[in-house]
Every structure is written in C-alpha cells, then in structure tokens.
Enzyme design. Structure first.
Site, PDB file in Angstrom:
ATOM      1  N   HIS A   1       0.853  -1.196   0.000  1.00 13.76           N
ATOM      2  CA  HIS A   1       0.000   0.000   0.000  1.00 13.76           C
ATOM      3  C   HIS A   1       0.884   1.238   0.000  1.00 13.76           C
ATOM      4  CE1 HIS A   1      -3.366   2.599   0.776  1.00 13.76           C
ATOM      5  NE2 HIS A   1      -2.988   2.903   2.008  1.00 13.76           N
TER       6      HIS A   1
ATOM      7  N   CYS B   1      -4.037   3.492  -4.942  1.00 12.73           N
ATOM      8  CA  CYS B   1      -3.460   4.253  -3.831  1.00 12.73           C
ATOM      9  C   CYS B   1      -2.272   5.103  -4.274  1.00 12.73           C
ATOM     10  CB  CYS B   1      -3.069   3.334  -2.683  1.00 12.73           C
ATOM     11  SG  CYS B   1      -2.020   1.934  -3.144  1.00 12.73           S
TER      12      CYS B   1
ATOM     13  N   ASP C   1      -2.749   9.128   3.643  1.00  9.94           N
ATOM     14  CA  ASP C   1      -3.151   7.745   3.399  1.00  9.94           C
ATOM     15  C   ASP C   1      -4.512   7.789   2.719  1.00  9.94           C
ATOM     16  OD1 ASP C   1      -3.933   5.104   3.435  1.00  9.94           O
ATOM     17  OD2 ASP C   1      -4.268   5.029   5.600  1.00  9.94           O
TER      18      ASP C   1
END
Length: 214
Positions: free
Chosen positions: A54, A122, A71
């Site tokens: 991630h 992401c 994030d």
C-alpha cells in the site's frame, strides 16, 4: 496490480514535483534528511522484496515545521500498524527533522477515506496529493483546487455500500485530473486504469485486504 515505482516517479515529475520529490521508497524510507528544504516522497508500507502492499505519501514543510502523512484510506495510527505493520514514528525519529532548533514537529495526517476498499489506485491518489503539496504547501490536505476535487468519507464507512458511489466518483475524478496534467498518464492511460481499477482487488487473494475486512 496497482502502480509501479517507475509509473509513480514519471507521474510525479509531470505534476511538477521536480527536485522536491525524493522518489519512491519501501517501509525503510530514511526520512527527510534536509530539515530546511521542502520535500516529499511516496512510501510503501511493505519491504521492496515483497513487491509492495500500500502506498502512502509523506511531505515536509520546513516553514511551519509540519510533516504531512497522506493515506488514501485514512486509517488511524493503530490500524496502520495492525494492517500493515507500518509505524511512522520511527521514521520521523530517524530523519533529520529532529535537528530543527526547537525539536518540535507538527504531524498532520489524513483521517478520511477517498479510495474504495477494492481499488488499487493508492499510488495515484498519492501523486494527486503531492501535486497539492507542491502548489499549496501550507494546506495540501484540503481547501485547495486539487484535493477539493475529492470527497472524503469517514474511514469507519470504508466498506459501506452507501459511500461506494462517492468513492467511485473520486477515482473517476482522479483519472480525469491525471489525464489533464500528466502526459505519461495520457500515453499509458488504458494500462494504468486497468491495473488500478476501482474493483481491481475484489477477487484477489491479497493479505492486506483480508486484514482490512477480517
């Protein structure tokens, strides 16, 4: 699946990050070593040998002694540690930021979700955040023309069908933004969109998604 380091570097360059962009790193990112220089990076929560899990974005504004952690899922500190075994406190401590005159650093962290739970975009969302940081370093998280294109939802609603249309719309706006600002993305749009699709992770047996849901 997801974005490669080469793709993220190319897109970040297109977005004007220039010399402020330190590059892409795995969880061993050494931190910001020049406390007086504006800087940013894209950091993976896993080791490079794993292929990555991630992407997060980190940015440092020396004028306000502020470190930003973006994030796309907006997880809490505890959840980042639980899901990814990722801790950023050590990262800050081992960087040169502690050498600032008053040894005081302000940490600003995203707390809302802008990415769908099965999305593999992401890294692209991180690039979008870095564009905001480079152009509006005092308020990169919100209240700027780039990040205001996205609508955040509470992280607790990440899996709720109620917010799926909002998160899907965020990804559509992300692609549109990158199409407008990144020649690299335009040239490779079909491949990148396929690899980072909104439902890319839905049928994949990926450990970190199992941890998110279970």
């Amino acid at each position: 699946m997801g974005s490669s380091e080469q793709e993220l570097v190319a897109i970040a360059r297109d977005l004007g990050c220039g010399s402020y962009f330190l590059g892409t790193f795995d969880k061993r990112f050494p931190g910001f070593m020049a406390p007086n220089k504006l800087a940013c990076a894209i950091v993976n929560t896993a080791g490079r040998e794993t292929g990555g899990v991630h992407w997060l974005a980190l940015a440092w504004n020396p004028k306000s002694h502020t470190c930003y952690l973006f994030d796309p899922f907006g997880f809490s500190d505890e959840r980042l540690k639980q899901i990814y075994q990722f801790e950023y406190e050590g990262l800050l401590k081992r960087s040169a930021l502690a050498s600032t005159p008053d040894h005081c650093i302000t940490l600003v962290k995203s707390t809302q979700t802008v990415q769908g739970p099965f999305s593999a975009a992401c890294g692209l969302f991180c690039c979008m955040f870095l564009h905001a940081f480079i152009h509006w370093p005092s308020n990169p998280m919100e209240q700027n023309p780039t990040m205001d294109l996205l609508t955040g939802v509470p992280n607790s609603m990440l899996q709720s069908p109620q917010v799926e249309p909002t998160l899907r719309r965020n990804q559509e706006r992300l692609y549109r933004f990158l199409t407008q600002h990144s020649p690299y993305f335009r040239r490779h749009r079909e491949r990148i969109e396929k690899a980072t699709a909104f439902d890319q992770m839905k049928n994949a047996q990926v450990l970190f998604h199992n941890k998110i849901f279970y």
